[in-house]
Design an enzyme around this catalytic site. Structure first.
Site, PDB file in Angstrom:
ATOM      1  N   LYS A   1      -4.952  -0.682  -2.365  1.00 27.77           N
ATOM      2  CA  LYS A   1      -4.476  -1.175  -3.529  1.00 27.77           C
ATOM      3  C   LYS A   1      -3.352  -1.286  -3.472  1.00 27.77           C
ATOM      4  O   LYS A   1      -2.385  -0.757  -2.372  1.00 27.77           O
ATOM      5  CB  LYS A   1      -4.833   0.131  -4.125  1.00 27.77           C
TER       6      LYS A   1
ATOM      7  N   LYS B   1      -8.088  -4.054  -5.079  1.00 29.77           N
ATOM      8  CA  LYS B   1      -7.679  -3.807  -6.129  1.00 29.77           C
ATOM      9  C   LYS B   1      -6.674  -4.830  -5.933  1.00 29.77           C
ATOM     10  O   LYS B   1      -5.079  -3.902  -4.860  1.00 29.77           O
ATOM     11  CB  LYS B   1      -7.664  -2.889  -6.925  1.00 29.77           C
TER      12      LYS B   1
HETATM   13  C1  PBG Z   1      -3.072   3.659 -12.258  1.00 27.39           C
HETATM   14  C2  PBG Z   1      -3.922   2.353 -12.028  1.00 27.39           C
HETATM   15  C3  PBG Z   1      -3.665   1.442 -12.581  1.00 27.39           C
HETATM   16  C4  PBG Z   1      -4.648   0.081 -12.767  1.00 27.39           C
HETATM   17  C5  PBG Z   1      -6.137   0.966 -13.045  1.00 27.39           C
HETATM   18  N1  PBG Z   1      -5.081   2.294 -12.325  1.00 27.39           N
HETATM   19  C6  PBG Z   1      -2.357   0.424 -12.373  1.00 27.39           C
HETATM   20  C7  PBG Z   1      -1.034   0.918 -12.090  1.00 27.39           C
HETATM   21  O1  PBG Z   1      -1.720   1.212 -10.302  1.00 27.39           O
HETATM   22  O2  PBG Z   1       0.066   0.543 -12.063  1.00 27.39           O
HETATM   23  C8  PBG Z   1      -4.945  -1.198 -13.146  1.00 27.39           C
HETATM   24  C9  PBG Z   1      -5.430  -2.047 -13.639  1.00 27.39           C
HETATM   25  C10 PBG Z   1      -5.490  -2.942 -14.065  1.00 27.39           C
HETATM   26  O3  PBG Z   1      -4.273  -3.718 -14.060  1.00 27.39           O
HETATM   27  O4  PBG Z   1      -6.445  -3.700 -15.059  1.00 27.39           O
HETATM   28  N2  PBG Z   1      -3.256   4.352 -11.441  1.00 27.39           N
END
Ligand code: PBG
Length: 338
Positions: free
Chosen positions: A207, A261
């Protein structure tokens, strides 16, 4: 005699014409290398407190924050269309946010109530529950902020409690999105010892610290809150070997499936991980990706459903086994009718 072997002579026009196979629809279908079906789609759903309300998210047109009853209707529609699973995200009221994010493991939280209600009303759709503290903390971080730093190990203690509360509420898949080191093995051990041996783990293995999450942070109302940035735990967009290492660790710690992601800007990462491991790999087409395509199509610059379908097939081509996409319902309808 001069034998022409088309296989090792690339200069063989007119013997070789790749366009022959493309002339007719049946032939194009026959030679298609990758296919997108409803089985590939996971629908993320935002859930808020209250009843009988759906509120459109300004930065994500046509995506809503639903109260549990409304979310159940949407999720039932997803199930009827053949979408295998939903990923749910709670919008936590400000009064419940704390520095230590303790609402994250409240067994009566909005998140846990949503899980049990969805399980009860739509028992045969998979429920993926995010594990991270950001919806619950006043500072908007995924972990505990101690003396200005995210404390890895103390965060894990809370993530374990959050995972157990969500497993107890009936979720099928725990999806840690926090990027703490070692959390998968700790969560796996806790699930095993508390009697949740069949609860799956989909780890957000690679991520990235991405700007494409902006609209999501709006959606769960954590954007005004974030103190600093998430670069001390989410990955640097310039790295890819590190993503392999992240994936290897999560797999060795007991993840059943892993995720990359964001999606479209990171297709190379999916392909690299796919070439190394045999575990199912998912991709999250995140909020910013959705909003870009939606905004362009609302301006009449792109055709949303065509561009979305093309973007989703690119995930399959890269090697993803499935994709989390805010367009899951719209795409399921399209795919079922094509
Ligand atoms: C946070 C989380 C995020 C997303 C999913 N889980 C945002 C972040 O890490 O700030 C983002 C998903 C999206 O942008 O659609 N745990």
């Amino acid at each position: 005699m001069n034998v022409i072997n088309p296989a090792n002579n690339l200069n063989n026009y007119p013997l070789i014409r790749l366009r022959r196979n493309r002339q007719q629809a049946w032939s194009r279908n026959l030679i298609s290398e990758n296919n997108l079906t409803v089985n590939d789609l996971i629908l993320p759903v935002f859930i808020k407190e209250g009843s009988n309300e759906s509120e459109e998210i300004t930065s994500m047109p046509r995506v809503f924050r639903h109260t549990i009853d409304k979310a159940v209707i949407l999720i039932d529609q997803a199930y009827e269309l053949g979408v295998p699973a939903v990923a749910i995200f709670p919008v936590i009221e400000n009064r419940l946010k704390t520095a230590d994010g303790k609402e994250s493991y409240n067994e009566d939280s909005l998140m846990c109530r949503s899980i049990s209600e969805i399980k009860d009303k739509v028992p045969n759709i998979g429920i993926i529950a995010d594990v991270a503290l950001d919806p619950f903390t006043t500072h908007g971080h995924d972990g505990l902020l101690i003396k200005g730093k995210i404390d890895n190990d103390k965060t894990i203690d809370i993530l374990i409690k959050q995972s157990l509360a969500q497993a107890k509420a009936g979720c099928d898949i725990i999806a840690p999105s926090d990027m703490m080191d070692g959390r998968i093995v700790c969560i796996r051990n806790a699930l095993e010892s508390e009697g949740f041996k069949d609860t799956q783990i989909m780890s957000y293995a690679a991520k990235y610290a991405s700007n494409f999450y902006g609209p999501f942070r709006d959606a769960i109302q954590s954007s005004q809150k974030l103190v600093g940035n998430k670069k001390s735990y989410q990955m640097d967009p310039s790295n890819s070997r590190e993503a392999i290492q992240e994936a290897a660790l999560d797999i060795s710690e007991g993840a059943d499936m892993i995720m990359v992601k964001p999606g479209m800007p990171y297709l190379d990462i999916i392909t690299k991980i796919k070439s190394k491991f045999n575990i199912p790999i998912f991709a999250y087409q995140v909020s910013g990706e959705y909003s870009m395509m939606r905004a362009a199509s609302e301006n009449g610059w792109l055709d949303f459903s065509e561009i979305m379908e093309e973007s989703l097939i690119s995930f399959k081509r890269a090697g993803a086994d499935g994709i989390l996409t805010y367009s899951a319902i719209e795409m399921a309808i399209k795919l079922n009718n094509s």
